[in-house]
Motif scaffolding. Structure first.
Motif, PDB file in Angstrom:
ATOM      1  N   ALA A  55     -14.157  55.364  -4.154  1.00 11.56           N
ATOM      2  CA  ALA A  55     -13.709  56.691  -4.608  1.00 11.56           C
ATOM      3  C   ALA A  55     -13.695  56.793  -6.129  1.00 11.56           C
ATOM      4  O   ALA A  55     -13.961  57.870  -6.684  1.00 11.56           O
ATOM      5  CB  ALA A  55     -12.319  56.996  -4.046  1.00 11.56           C
TER       6      ALA A  55
ATOM      7  N   ALA B  56     -17.232  57.557  -7.023  1.00 10.80           N
ATOM      8  CA  ALA B  56     -17.572  58.905  -6.546  1.00 10.80           C
ATOM      9  C   ALA B  56     -16.995  59.961  -7.485  1.00 10.80           C
ATOM     10  O   ALA B  56     -17.673  60.935  -7.838  1.00 10.80           O
ATOM     11  CB  ALA B  56     -17.048  59.106  -5.127  1.00 10.80           C
ATOM     12  N   GLU B  57     -15.777  59.765  -7.901  1.00  7.33           N
ATOM     13  CA  GLU B  57     -15.137  60.724  -8.811  1.00  7.33           C
ATOM     14  C   GLU B  57     -15.794  60.681 -10.192  1.00  7.33           C
ATOM     15  O   GLU B  57     -16.063  61.722 -10.796  1.00  7.33           O
ATOM     16  CB  GLU B  57     -13.645  60.414  -8.915  1.00  7.33           C
TER      17      GLU B  57
ATOM     18  N   ASN C 241     -18.932  62.441  -9.951  1.00  6.51           N
ATOM     19  CA  ASN C 241     -18.775  63.771  -9.362  1.00  6.51           C
ATOM     20  C   ASN C 241     -19.704  63.946  -8.151  1.00  6.51           C
ATOM     21  O   ASN C 241     -20.403  64.942  -8.004  1.00  6.51           O
ATOM     22  CB  ASN C 241     -19.016  64.877 -10.396  1.00  6.51           C
ATOM     23  N   HIS C 242     -19.711  62.936  -7.309  1.00  5.04           N
ATOM     24  CA  HIS C 242     -20.532  62.964  -6.094  1.00  5.04           C
ATOM     25  C   HIS C 242     -19.727  62.324  -4.971  1.00  5.04           C
ATOM     26  O   HIS C 242     -19.558  61.107  -4.939  1.00  5.04           O
ATOM     27  CB  HIS C 242     -21.849  62.220  -6.314  1.00  5.04           C
ATOM     28  N   HIS C 243     -19.222  63.132  -4.079  1.00  2.00           N
ATOM     29  CA  HIS C 243     -18.229  62.675  -3.119  1.00  2.00           C
ATOM     30  C   HIS C 243     -18.814  62.529  -1.713  1.00  2.00           C
ATOM     31  O   HIS C 243     -19.529  63.423  -1.247  1.00  2.00           O
ATOM     32  CB  HIS C 243     -17.048  63.647  -3.120  1.00  2.00           C
TER      33      HIS C 243
ATOM     34  N   GLU D  78     -18.965  62.137   2.464  1.00  4.68           N
ATOM     35  CA  GLU D  78     -18.298  62.582   3.682  1.00  4.68           C
ATOM     36  C   GLU D  78     -17.980  61.283   4.407  1.00  4.68           C
ATOM     37  O   GLU D  78     -18.888  60.508   4.722  1.00  4.68           O
ATOM     38  CB  GLU D  78     -19.237  63.446   4.526  1.00  4.68           C
TER      39      GLU D  78
ATOM     40  N   LEU E 242     -24.905  56.174  -5.079  1.00 10.43           N
ATOM     41  CA  LEU E 242     -23.615  55.909  -4.442  1.00 10.43           C
ATOM     42  C   LEU E 242     -23.765  54.943  -3.267  1.00 10.43           C
ATOM     43  O   LEU E 242     -22.913  54.066  -3.076  1.00 10.43           O
ATOM     44  CB  LEU E 242     -22.956  57.221  -4.002  1.00 10.43           C
TER      45      LEU E 242
END
Length: 103
Positions: free
Chosen positions: A51, A54-55, A58-60, A62, A89
């Motif tokens: 996470a 990802a933060e 800025n690509h999160h 599912e 990611l």
């Protein structure tokens, strides 16, 4: 700006991910993978580390977590399909597994 992967780029970038267990989803342009850990704490710790990246990017993802399993789907909603952000990611998530405890 992020762009959807071209057919040629897709072959080059996705092939190594398929070798580590990622696969294309059937219903849309996305990749998915299940990560297994020894227990919930290991799974949640890995999610926390993932996470952070990802933060930062800025690509999160599912994702969902049930006890020792984390199911991940990656796609770039802005381009309605796979982009280099998904590849980046996915590689990071695989890398974070290096020291994680697994069944």
């Amino acid at each position: 700006m992020t762009e959807r992967l071209s057919d040629e780029t897709r072959k080059t970038l996705l092939a190594p991910l398929f070798e580590t267990g990622w696969e294309l989803t059937e219903d849309r342009d996305a990749i998915k993978k299940s990560f297994k850990f020894n227990d919930f704490v290991d799974a949640f710790g890995w999610m926390t580390r993932a996470a952070i990246f990802a933060e930062k990017w800025n690509h999160h993802p599912e994702w969902s977590n049930v006890y020792n399993t984390v199911d991940v789907t990656l796609t770039t909603h802005d381009v309605d399909g796979l982009s280099t952000l998904d590849v980046k990611l996915a590689r990071k998530m695989d890398g974070l597994m290096g020291d994680a405890k697994k069944d």
